[in-house]
Design a protein around this motif. Structure first.
Motif, PDB file in Angstrom:
ATOM      1  N   THR A 148      -6.543 -27.023 -11.638  1.00  0.00           N
ATOM      2  CA  THR A 148      -6.888 -27.304 -13.036  1.00  0.00           C
ATOM      3  C   THR A 148      -6.289 -26.204 -13.897  1.00  0.00           C
ATOM      4  O   THR A 148      -6.679 -25.035 -13.787  1.00  0.00           O
ATOM      5  N   SER A 206      -5.511 -25.105 -17.780  1.00  0.00           N
ATOM      6  CA  SER A 206      -5.708 -25.315 -19.212  1.00  0.00           C
ATOM      7  C   SER A 206      -4.762 -24.429 -20.008  1.00  0.00           C
ATOM      8  O   SER A 206      -4.591 -23.248 -19.695  1.00  0.00           O
ATOM      9  N   ASN A 233      -3.460 -23.406 -24.078  1.00  0.00           N
ATOM     10  CA  ASN A 233      -3.581 -23.470 -25.535  1.00  0.00           C
ATOM     11  C   ASN A 233      -2.168 -23.602 -26.103  1.00  0.00           C
ATOM     12  O   ASN A 233      -1.416 -22.626 -26.170  1.00  0.00           O
ATOM     13  N   THR A 266      -5.251 -29.840 -20.693  1.00  0.00           N
ATOM     14  CA  THR A 266      -5.620 -29.423 -19.349  1.00  0.00           C
ATOM     15  C   THR A 266      -4.873 -30.309 -18.368  1.00  0.00           C
ATOM     16  O   THR A 266      -4.876 -31.536 -18.508  1.00  0.00           O
ATOM     17  N   ARG A 291      -6.735 -31.842 -25.421  1.00  0.00           N
ATOM     18  CA  ARG A 291      -7.884 -31.017 -25.815  1.00  0.00           C
ATOM     19  C   ARG A 291      -7.791 -30.674 -27.290  1.00  0.00           C
ATOM     20  O   ARG A 291      -6.699 -30.407 -27.812  1.00  0.00           O
ATOM     21  N   VAL A 297      -8.731 -25.029 -26.720  1.00  0.00           N
ATOM     22  CA  VAL A 297      -8.664 -24.324 -25.435  1.00  0.00           C
ATOM     23  C   VAL A 297      -8.698 -22.836 -25.762  1.00  0.00           C
ATOM     24  O   VAL A 297      -7.894 -22.356 -26.568  1.00  0.00           O
ATOM     25  N   SER A 299     -15.324 -25.650 -17.164  1.00  0.00           N
ATOM     26  CA  SER A 299     -14.567 -24.854 -18.135  1.00  0.00           C
ATOM     27  C   SER A 299     -14.223 -25.672 -19.366  1.00  0.00           C
ATOM     28  O   SER A 299     -14.103 -25.138 -20.468  1.00  0.00           O
ATOM     29  N   ILE A 300     -14.079 -26.983 -19.179  1.00  0.00           N
ATOM     30  CA  ILE A 300     -13.785 -27.884 -20.305  1.00  0.00           C
ATOM     31  C   ILE A 300     -15.051 -28.169 -21.097  1.00  0.00           C
ATOM     32  O   ILE A 300     -15.065 -28.102 -22.334  1.00  0.00           O
TER      33      ILE A 300
END
Length: 352
Positions: A22, A24, A26, A80, A95, A98, A113-114
């Motif tokens: 996973t 993620s 930004n 993500t 998203r 993030v 975490s999401i």
């Protein structure tokens, strides 16, 4: 190959009992901050090391796909990525926020975490009038009108004009008033025209909007009831605003709906927590797993407000696994945060 995914569909798409990476990102920070680019480079280095021990993961292909995604200038604050070595597909979750680049490798996707970063929900707002409609999008409580296509069915008369029954429509609307004419000047005939018109609106929305985003309906109660009855394929929110938008400007709708939706969101969560007292409550992970095994899990409540940064890795992974399993059997997953009503446990579930 990359594929957009939703949290709801993710557990049904991934291969069970296989490692999930996973990642993620930004995207906004990545454009302007050198540190964020270094963090992403570090995460990719960790994935490369992982691929050396798991040759089923094609790292070069993965790196190429990640680079292509970043180069596309995607219209999201972040994404993500969910990666499994046994598939050539790279699953992408858009998203709205993030915090920073984060990589997790586990047997379940890192949904916690999401969920703990998840902002206010995203909605469409469909303002239904007797002879027209307006569409808005709500992101982080910001309401903005959606620009509709030139052929959008924004007027009842124009939309149904080519299919008039008996030679004429049964009513037209001008300036907020309704004038009846034609062969059948009855409320029943008016209702038939309105239903036909709402079906055209439904058809247009199905073909043009993101069907994973819930729609908040706004309008007179009778109009909302009609649209809910005939709607197909659309994701209608439990939240609705029983108020006519006919005499409201876009700015007035934006102000009214933002506050109303926020209040109803809190009410919904409060009701979810209160309902726990009327059902069998499970907090032990083994019991929750058993409820999932027997397809008896009704609702899973995850209190991320009680989730510390130093939570035990085993517990963290266990919660992620349970969330994935609950979503896979279509159980409702409710997320509580610090600013919202709290339940005493980190994880609670109710059965049917």
């Amino acid at each position: 190959m990359t594929k957009l995914i939703t949290l709801k569909n993710l557990p049904k798409t991934l291969t069970p009992n296989e490692d999930v990476l996973t990642l993620s990102i930004n995207l906004n920070k990545l454009k302007y901050q050198q540190d964020e680019r270094l963090h992403l480079k570090s995460a990719l280095t960790e994935i490369k090391k992982y691929s050396m021990e798991h040759p089923e993961l094609n790292y070069k292909e993965l790196e190429r796909q990640v680079d292509n995604l970043i180069d596309q200038n995607l219209p999201y604050q972040g994404i993500t990525l969910f990666i499994q070595g046994n598939t050539l597909e790279l699953f992408v979750l858009p998203r709205t926020t993030v915090d920073e680049v984060k990589l997790t490798i586990s047997k379940s996707p890192d949904l916690l975490s999401i969920l703990r970063e998840q902002p206010n929900k995203m909605y469409y707002l469909l303002a239904l009038e007797g002879t027209s409609f307006r569409l808005f999008k709500i992101v982080d409580k910001t309401v903005a009108p959606v620009k509709l296509d030139a052929d959008a069915p924004t007027d009842l008369v124009e939309t149904l004009g080519s299919e008039k029954r008996g030679g004429e429509l049964n009513f037209i609307g001008q300036g907020g008033s309704t004038t009846f004419h034609g062969h059948n000047e009855t409320s029943k005939e008016k209702q038939i025209d309105l239903e036909r018109y709402y079906r055209e609106i439904n058809k247009y929305l199905v073909e043009t909007i993101d069907l994973t985003v819930p729609i908040v309906l706004m309008g007179l109660p009778k109009n909302l009831a009609l649209f809910k009855r005939i709607s197909e394929k659309l994701s209608l929110s439990e939240i609705q605003i029983s108020k006519s938008p006919t005499d409201l400007t876009n700015a007035q709708i934006e102000k009214t709906t933002s506050n109303e939706i926020s209040e109803q969101e809190v009410e919904t969560i409060t009701d979810d927590v209160a309902a726990i007292n009327n059902k069998r409550v499970l907090t032990d992970t083994a019991e929750i797993d058993q409820a999932i095994d027997t397809n008896q899990l009704n609702k899973l409540i995850v209190n991320v407000g009680n989730l510390s940064n130093s939570v035990d890795d085993h517990l963290y992974n266990d919660i992620n696994r349970i969330i994935s399993r609950a979503l896979k059997i279509n159980s409702q997953v409710v997320v509580l945060k610090q600013e919202e009503p709290q339940s005493p446990a980190l994880l609670e579930a109710t059965t049917y």
